[in-house]
Design an enzyme around this catalytic site. Structure first.
Site, mmCIF file in Angstrom:
data_model
loop_
_atom_site.group_PDB
_atom_site.id
_atom_site.type_symbol
_atom_site.label_atom_id
_atom_site.label_comp_id
_atom_site.label_asym_id
_atom_site.label_seq_id
_atom_site.Cartn_x
_atom_site.Cartn_y
_atom_site.Cartn_z
ATOM 1 N N CYS A 163 0.777 -1.257 -0.066
ATOM 2 C CA CYS A 163 0.019 0.006 0.006
ATOM 3 C C CYS A 163 0.761 1.389 0.203
ATOM 4 O O CYS A 163 0.162 2.339 -0.265
ATOM 5 C CB CYS A 163 -1.038 -0.045 1.056
ATOM 6 N N HIS B 278 -3.239 7.484 1.100
ATOM 7 C CA HIS B 278 -3.520 5.976 0.692
ATOM 8 C C HIS B 278 -4.887 5.927 1.526
ATOM 9 O O HIS B 278 -5.158 6.328 2.519
ATOM 10 C CB HIS B 278 -2.659 4.914 1.381
ATOM 11 N N ASN C 217 -10.089 -0.222 -0.945
ATOM 12 C CA ASN C 217 -8.803 0.008 -0.981
ATOM 13 C C ASN C 217 -8.083 -0.735 -2.116
ATOM 14 O O ASN C 217 -8.148 -1.891 -2.126
ATOM 15 C CB ASN C 217 -7.982 -0.650 0.499
#
Length: 323
Positions: free
Chosen positions: A111, A250, A280
Site C-alpha cells: 500500500c 492511501h 482500498n
C-alpha cells in the site's frame, strides 16, 4: 536546479462493480462496512490483469502530459499482484504501451508502493539521468482474496499513473520521508507462493495464497506512524499543517484517516477520499486519488500538497509537493 513535477495523471478501474450487499453471505453488512471502512462499493476485475489496468492508466497519464509513449525514459510500477512472479509487471506494461525507449521495473511496498515509486522517479530526474518517468500503481487484490472470509470487504482493483518530468521552475516535489520496519512483516502477508513456502497442494488447500491481515495491528500502526511522519516532514521543511492545501493519502479506512487527521490537527475536509467508490486499491490508491483530485479541483501556484501512506512490511512515508 532541476526538480521533478507532476506533468500528467491518469487512472483506470474495471467496470464490474461489487456493492457491500454482496458480503452479507460472509457475515458482514453494508452498514458495518460503510461506518467502519467508508466503503460502499469496489471495482473487481473479471479477467483484466494488473498489467491491463496499469496500461490503461499509463496511457491516460501520457496523453494528459502531452507526450507519446516513446517520450518515456523509465516506467516504475508499484504492485503486490504482478501478472507473474517473473518477469516484472512493468515489462508487460512497457510492451503494451510500446514505450520502446523506457527502462522498466517493479517496486514492491504494497500500500506504500506508489509513494516509494514516486520517490524513486524523482531521484532519477533530479540526478539528470532521465527526463520523463511514468509511475504507475496498480493492483488486482481480487486475485489474492478469499471471498468466503469477512476481510474480503477491504480491497478493490484499480490503477493510477503519474508522469513526472524535469523542471527548473519553483514547483514540484519538496521532500520525502520513508520508513520500513520489517518486524511487521507477518501482520499483512501472503504466506505462500514465494521461495520461503513454494506452492504445493497443501498451501493451496490451506488458502495460503490469499492475503492474511491482522486488522487491529494495521489500525494501531497506521494511526501511530503516519501522524508522526507527517509532523516530521513539516518540521523538517519549516512548514505548518495550516499551510497544507490538502492531504492525498492511501485509503486504508475512513476511521484511520479521521484519526490521522485529528492527530495532526488537519480539518477532515482537506483529506481527499475515494474509498466509498473503490475501496482500498493498494498500490493504485494514491495515483488514483491524485488523478481524480487534479481533474476536479483547481490548485493555485504555491499550494502545498501532502501525500501519506502506510502498508505491509511495515512500510510508510510522506511527501510534500509545491504546486
Amino acid at each position: 536546479m532541476t526538480n521533478a513535477y507532476i506533468r500528467g495523471t491518469g487512472s483506470y478501474a474495471p467496470k464490474n462493480i461489487v456493492k457491500n450487499a454482496f458480503f452479507e453471505k460472509v457475515g458482514s453488512s453494508d452498514k458495518w462496512i460503510y461506518e467502519n471502512l467508508g466503503i460502499k462499493e469496489r471495482r473487481i476485475s473479471t479477467g483484466e490483469t494488473t498489467s491491463d489496468l496499469a496500461y490503461q492508466a499509463g496511457k491516460a497519464a501520457i496523453k494528459d502530459a502531452g507526450l507519446t509513449p516513446t517520450d518515456i525514459d523509465l516506467i516504475v510500477l508499484a504492485t503486490a499482484t504482478a501478472d507473474r512472479l517473473a518477469p516484472s509487471c512493468a515489462c508487460f506494461v512497457q510492451e503494451k504501451l510500446k514505450a520502446t525507449n523506457a527502462v522498466a521495473f517493479d517496486i514492491s511496498a504494497v500500500c506504500s508502493g506508489a509513494l516509494f515509486a514516486i520517490s524513486t522517479a524523482v531521484q532519477y530526474i533530479k540526478s539528470g539521468m532521465y527526463k520523463n518517468v511514468l509511475v504507475i500503481g496498480a493492483d488486482t487484490f481480487s486475485t489474492i482474496t478469499d471471498w468466503s472470509r469477512r476481510d474480503a470487504v477491504f480491497f478493490g482493483d484499480g490503477a493510477g499513473a503519474i508522469v513526472i518530468s524535469e523542471t527548473t521552475e519553483d514547483k514540484g516535489f519538496i521532500d520525502f520521508i520513508l520508513h520500513t520496519d520489517g518486524s511487521g512483516k507477518d501482520h499483512f502477508t501472503v504466506p505462500a507462493g514465494g521461495s520461503e513456502k513454494p506452492a504445493t497442494n497443501t498451501t493451496i488447500e490451506n488458502g495460503e495464497h490469499y492475503f492474511q491481515m491482522n486488522g487491529p495491528a494495521v489500525y494501531q500502526t497506521a494511526i501511530d506512524v503516519v501522524p508522526k511522519c507527517i509532523n516530521k516532514i513539516l518540521t523538517k521543511n519549516e512548514r505548518t499543517i495550516d499551510e497544507v492545501k490538502c492531504l492525498l493519502p492511501h485509503q486504508p479506512s475512513i476511521k484511520i484517516l479521521k484519526e490521522v487527521a485529528k492527530r495532526v490537527d488537519l480539518p477532515f475536509d482537506k483529506v481527499k477520499t475515494n474509498m466509498d467508490r473503490y475501496a482500498n486499491t493498494s498500490g493504485g490508491t494514491i495515483p488514483i486519488i491524485l488523478d481524480e483530485t487534479l481533474k476536479n479541483d483547481k490548485f493555485e501556484k504555491g499550494d502545498l500538497l501532502l501525500f501519506a501512506a502506510v502498508g505491509a512490511g511495515w512500510t510508510w512515508g510522506t511527501a510534500l509537493y509545491k504546486w
